[in-house]
Design an enzyme around this catalytic site. Sequence first.
Site, PDB file in Angstrom:
ATOM      1  N   GLN A 197      27.020  42.048  48.188  1.00  0.00           N
ATOM      2  CA  GLN A 197      27.345  40.978  47.236  1.00  0.00           C
ATOM      3  C   GLN A 197      27.331  39.635  47.960  1.00  0.00           C
ATOM      4  O   GLN A 197      28.112  39.416  48.895  1.00  0.00           O
ATOM      5  CB  GLN A 197      28.719  41.203  46.597  1.00  0.00           C
ATOM      6  CG  GLN A 197      28.938  40.183  45.477  1.00  0.00           C
ATOM      7  CD  GLN A 197      30.338  40.142  44.928  1.00  0.00           C
ATOM      8  OE1 GLN A 197      31.291  39.943  45.669  1.00  0.00           O
ATOM      9  NE2 GLN A 197      30.482  40.311  43.633  1.00  0.00           N
ATOM     10  N   TYR A 249      33.692  31.138  41.320  1.00  0.00           N
ATOM     11  CA  TYR A 249      33.060  30.645  42.553  1.00  0.00           C
ATOM     12  C   TYR A 249      31.847  29.771  42.208  1.00  0.00           C
ATOM     13  O   TYR A 249      31.610  29.451  41.047  1.00  0.00           O
ATOM     14  CB  TYR A 249      32.743  31.827  43.472  1.00  0.00           C
ATOM     15  CG  TYR A 249      34.020  32.525  43.907  1.00  0.00           C
ATOM     16  CD1 TYR A 249      34.957  31.858  44.699  1.00  0.00           C
ATOM     17  CD2 TYR A 249      34.326  33.819  43.485  1.00  0.00           C
ATOM     18  CE1 TYR A 249      36.159  32.465  45.065  1.00  0.00           C
ATOM     19  CE2 TYR A 249      35.523  34.431  43.847  1.00  0.00           C
ATOM     20  CZ  TYR A 249      36.431  33.752  44.646  1.00  0.00           C
ATOM     21  OH  TYR A 249      37.612  34.339  44.994  1.00  0.00           O
ATOM     22  N   GLY A 259      38.168  49.098  41.386  1.00  0.00           N
ATOM     23  CA  GLY A 259      38.525  48.326  42.562  1.00  0.00           C
ATOM     24  C   GLY A 259      39.818  48.827  43.166  1.00  0.00           C
ATOM     25  O   GLY A 259      39.820  49.577  44.137  1.00  0.00           O
TER      26      GLY A 259
HETATM   27  C1  PHB Z   1      40.132  37.510  46.238  1.00  0.00           C
HETATM   28  O1  PHB Z   1      40.122  37.688  47.453  1.00  0.00           O
HETATM   29  O2  PHB Z   1      41.182  37.337  45.626  1.00  0.00           O
HETATM   30  C2  PHB Z   1      38.873  37.522  45.472  1.00  0.00           C
HETATM   31  C3  PHB Z   1      37.684  37.482  46.138  1.00  0.00           C
HETATM   32  C4  PHB Z   1      36.513  37.535  45.442  1.00  0.00           C
HETATM   33  C5  PHB Z   1      36.556  37.635  44.057  1.00  0.00           C
HETATM   34  C6  PHB Z   1      37.741  37.660  43.387  1.00  0.00           C
HETATM   35  C7  PHB Z   1      38.917  37.607  44.105  1.00  0.00           C
HETATM   36  O3  PHB Z   1      35.442  37.681  43.371  1.00  0.00           O
END
Ligand code: PHB
Length: 350
Positions: free
Chosen positions: A98, A178, A308
């Site tokens: 990713q 992001y 997750g």
């Molecule tokens: C996180 O570390 O909280 C985090 C990282 C990437 C994501 C979402 C949350 O896409």
Amino acid sequence: MADLLDSLKLGDLLLKNRLVLAPLTRSRSGDSRVPNDLNVEYYQQRANAGLILTEATVISPSAVGYAKTPGLYNQQQVYGWKKVVDAVHQQDAKIFVQLWHVGRISDPELLNGETPVSASAIKPAGHVSLLRPKREYVTPRALEINEIQAIVADYKHAAVLAKEAGFDGVELHAANGYLIDQFLQTKTNHREDEYGGSVENRARLLLQVVDAFIEVWGADRVGVHLAPRRDAHDMGDDDPRGTFGYVVEQLSQRHIAFIFAREYQAEDSLSPYLRPKFSGVWIANENLTPESAKKILADGEADAVSFGKAYIANPDLLDRLVKNAPLNELNPETLYADGAEGYTDYPALK
Ligand code: PHB
């Protein structure tokens, strides 16, 4: 209809089952951002999944928003990732990396004193994750139009390195507030150039990066991670159906391998509206339970299901789902901690 243990055609690949390890930031790759032996062990333990999506991996030092997250911009990182990939392939699982640029979800401390960049100079609400002393996000700097192609080039460079490392493909992180998401959604994009305004313009960066990935990999080996639920990191959009509908149609026309939709079980879920627009594999994610995941597959509402938190705490998640065995509890204290504790020491079934 489909069962967890059914194989699944993903582009030109065949997945051994329909369980997907979601991308999970664990911050255990050190200051060099090079995947290490402990990371190899963690992914190896979870290679019961048909498809592994790596934790979000930064495409350049200026894409960073968290300590110790891995990167894919130099040769050491290629070697480190190659060890992960080889271990996963030994168990006949597939693995996509990713690729990530955090945009405004960062802090000068993580960027050698530089100001984070975004579509527009709009400060996110909230505090920077994991940094102490606790502090608010700063107001980011809007990218100049002539800086944008260099970022596309960084994504493409990472995609080339992903091939060297032996990955099966690349997933664009276009979710969770992001950089790509900051361009896509109206709350964070107030630009007046060809990257702002209409949905065609706001989706331009996303699609330019996808096209760069397709040039390197072919569409069969490209996936996109979207968060139509829009609640992460102070995001929002005036017309979610219009925005995400356009993106999904464009991705479908490009025949990419999959869309990973973070939101499936949300009350105002857009997935039932979006999925019929997409010709490839649809991966459901967020708040799934063993029961709901099996039902989603059985009802044909998604082609694959992704976990997750449950996968963090249960390295042998597939076995537990198949046997209807109880799940270990997640310890939130060790999510981003150092070392094996809460990372590679969750027990498998006896
Ligand atoms: C996180 O570390 O909280 C985090 C990282 C990437 C994501 C979402 C949350 O896409």
